[in-house]
Design a protein around this motif. Structure first.
Motif, PDB file in Angstrom:
ATOM      1  N   GLU A 278     -21.797  12.819  -9.760  1.00  0.00           N
ATOM      2  CA  GLU A 278     -21.449  14.231  -9.971  1.00  0.00           C
ATOM      3  C   GLU A 278     -20.931  14.486 -11.377  1.00  0.00           C
ATOM      4  O   GLU A 278     -20.094  13.740 -11.881  1.00  0.00           O
ATOM      5  CB  GLU A 278     -20.397  14.659  -8.951  1.00  0.00           C
ATOM      6  N   VAL A 279     -21.440  15.543 -11.997  1.00  0.00           N
ATOM      7  CA  VAL A 279     -20.916  15.998 -13.280  1.00  0.00           C
ATOM      8  C   VAL A 279     -19.631  16.773 -13.001  1.00  0.00           C
ATOM      9  O   VAL A 279     -19.644  17.788 -12.306  1.00  0.00           O
ATOM     10  CB  VAL A 279     -21.921  16.899 -14.030  1.00  0.00           C
TER      11      VAL A 279
ATOM     12  N   HIS B 189     -20.663  15.304 -21.489  1.00  0.00           N
ATOM     13  CA  HIS B 189     -20.651  15.463 -20.036  1.00  0.00           C
ATOM     14  C   HIS B 189     -19.757  14.383 -19.449  1.00  0.00           C
ATOM     15  O   HIS B 189     -19.932  13.197 -19.760  1.00  0.00           O
ATOM     16  CB  HIS B 189     -22.054  15.328 -19.451  1.00  0.00           C
ATOM     17  N   PHE B 190     -18.822  14.772 -18.607  1.00  0.00           N
ATOM     18  CA  PHE B 190     -17.970  13.806 -17.911  1.00  0.00           C
ATOM     19  C   PHE B 190     -18.495  13.692 -16.490  1.00  0.00           C
ATOM     20  O   PHE B 190     -18.451  14.649 -15.713  1.00  0.00           O
ATOM     21  CB  PHE B 190     -16.512  14.261 -17.919  1.00  0.00           C
ATOM     22  N   THR B 191     -19.009  12.519 -16.166  1.00  0.00           N
ATOM     23  CA  THR B 191     -19.673  12.281 -14.886  1.00  0.00           C
ATOM     24  C   THR B 191     -18.986  11.143 -14.144  1.00  0.00           C
ATOM     25  O   THR B 191     -18.546  10.178 -14.766  1.00  0.00           O
ATOM     26  CB  THR B 191     -21.156  11.936 -15.112  1.00  0.00           C
ATOM     27  N   CYS B 192     -18.917  11.257 -12.828  1.00  0.00           N
ATOM     28  CA  CYS B 192     -18.330  10.186 -12.016  1.00  0.00           C
ATOM     29  C   CYS B 192     -19.347   9.643 -11.024  1.00  0.00           C
ATOM     30  O   CYS B 192     -20.158  10.392 -10.472  1.00  0.00           O
ATOM     31  CB  CYS B 192     -17.110  10.691 -11.248  1.00  0.00           C
ATOM     32  N   LEU B 193     -19.271   8.332 -10.828  1.00  0.00           N
ATOM     33  CA  LEU B 193     -20.011   7.669  -9.762  1.00  0.00           C
ATOM     34  C   LEU B 193     -19.019   7.372  -8.648  1.00  0.00           C
ATOM     35  O   LEU B 193     -18.032   6.657  -8.871  1.00  0.00           O
ATOM     36  CB  LEU B 193     -20.637   6.365 -10.260  1.00  0.00           C
TER      37      LEU B 193
ATOM     38  N   ALA C 143     -12.989  15.768  -6.187  1.00  0.00           N
ATOM     39  CA  ALA C 143     -14.374  15.410  -5.884  1.00  0.00           C
ATOM     40  C   ALA C 143     -14.445  14.068  -5.167  1.00  0.00           C
ATOM     41  O   ALA C 143     -15.236  13.889  -4.233  1.00  0.00           O
ATOM     42  CB  ALA C 143     -15.191  15.363  -7.181  1.00  0.00           C
ATOM     43  N   ALA C 144     -13.613  13.108  -5.582  1.00  0.00           N
ATOM     44  CA  ALA C 144     -13.623  11.777  -4.962  1.00  0.00           C
ATOM     45  C   ALA C 144     -13.210  11.841  -3.496  1.00  0.00           C
ATOM     46  O   ALA C 144     -13.807  11.179  -2.632  1.00  0.00           O
ATOM     47  CB  ALA C 144     -12.693  10.841  -5.723  1.00  0.00           C
TER      48      ALA C 144
END
Length: 202
Positions: A118-119, A102-106, A138-139
């Motif tokens: 968000e994944v 899973h590639f997730t961002c904070l 998304a950012a």
């Protein structure tokens, strides 16, 4: 946002649209935007894509959702990410039993407070395919000042691969162009993690 339970938000939206909670428009909203966070951050264009929601209703909904966003999360309760360990502690429970990458961002604000987690991509057993445009789309949507990338290695070994390092460099370069700093890339294994920032690999 988490203070607004889905049923409460559904009642607010129903009143705003002057529709029953089970009406087509309300149901479509919750089908297209299943989480409270997604719904609160919906754009006017996305709202108007739903049949029966014109510009007038769209503006009413946008104003109501903006108010919900403002009232739902006190700034002082937002989590601040001060170190790679903070990011690991936040992310590790999500990855603990995953058999796929899973590639997730904070996404963070200017004070490194968490705006949203968000994944971005779910891959195979040993590969999470992600493109910089997905990350920064998304950012930008979240009005992020900076972000921390992360992904898990289901093998349990948190050692970064050459592909991980190359992807990180691409993300850093893209971030410089759009003005959103990539602070780190955290790779999470079995109860362990590697910070590419700390390793000097980005």
């Amino acid at each position: 946002m988490n203070d607004y339970r889905k049923e409460e938000l559904k009642k607010l939206i129903s009143k705003c649209l002057r529709e029953r909670p089970g009406s087509y428009q309300v149901q479509q909203l919750f089908e297209q935007f299943p989480t409270t966070a997604e719904l609160i951050d919906v754009s006017e264009q996305q709202l108007m894509s739903i049949k029966g929601i014109g510009r007038g209703k769209c503006r009413q909904l946008t104003a109501m959702l903006e108010l919900a966003k403002t009232l739902s999360v006190p700034t002082q309760n937002q989590q601040t990410i001060r170190s790679p360990k903070d990011a690991f502690d936040l992310l590790e429970p999500d990855f603990r039993h995953s058999t796929k990458e899973h590639f997730t961002c904070l996404f963070l604000n200017t004070k490194n407070r968490l705006i949203f987690k968000e994944v971005i991509s779910i891959g195979s057993l040993n590969s999470a395919i992600v493109h910089p445009r997905e990350v920064f789309r998304a950012a930008i949507k979240r009005c992020s000042a900076s972000l921390i990338c992360s992904h898990n290695h289901p093998s349990g070994d948190s050692t970064p691969s050459p592909e991980d390092i190359e992807l990180t460099k691409r993300l850093v370069s893209a971030g410089e162009i759009v003005g959103i700093e990539v602070l780190d890339h955290i790779i999470i294994g079995e109860s362990s993690f590697v910070s590419l920032k700390e390793q000097g690999l980005m």
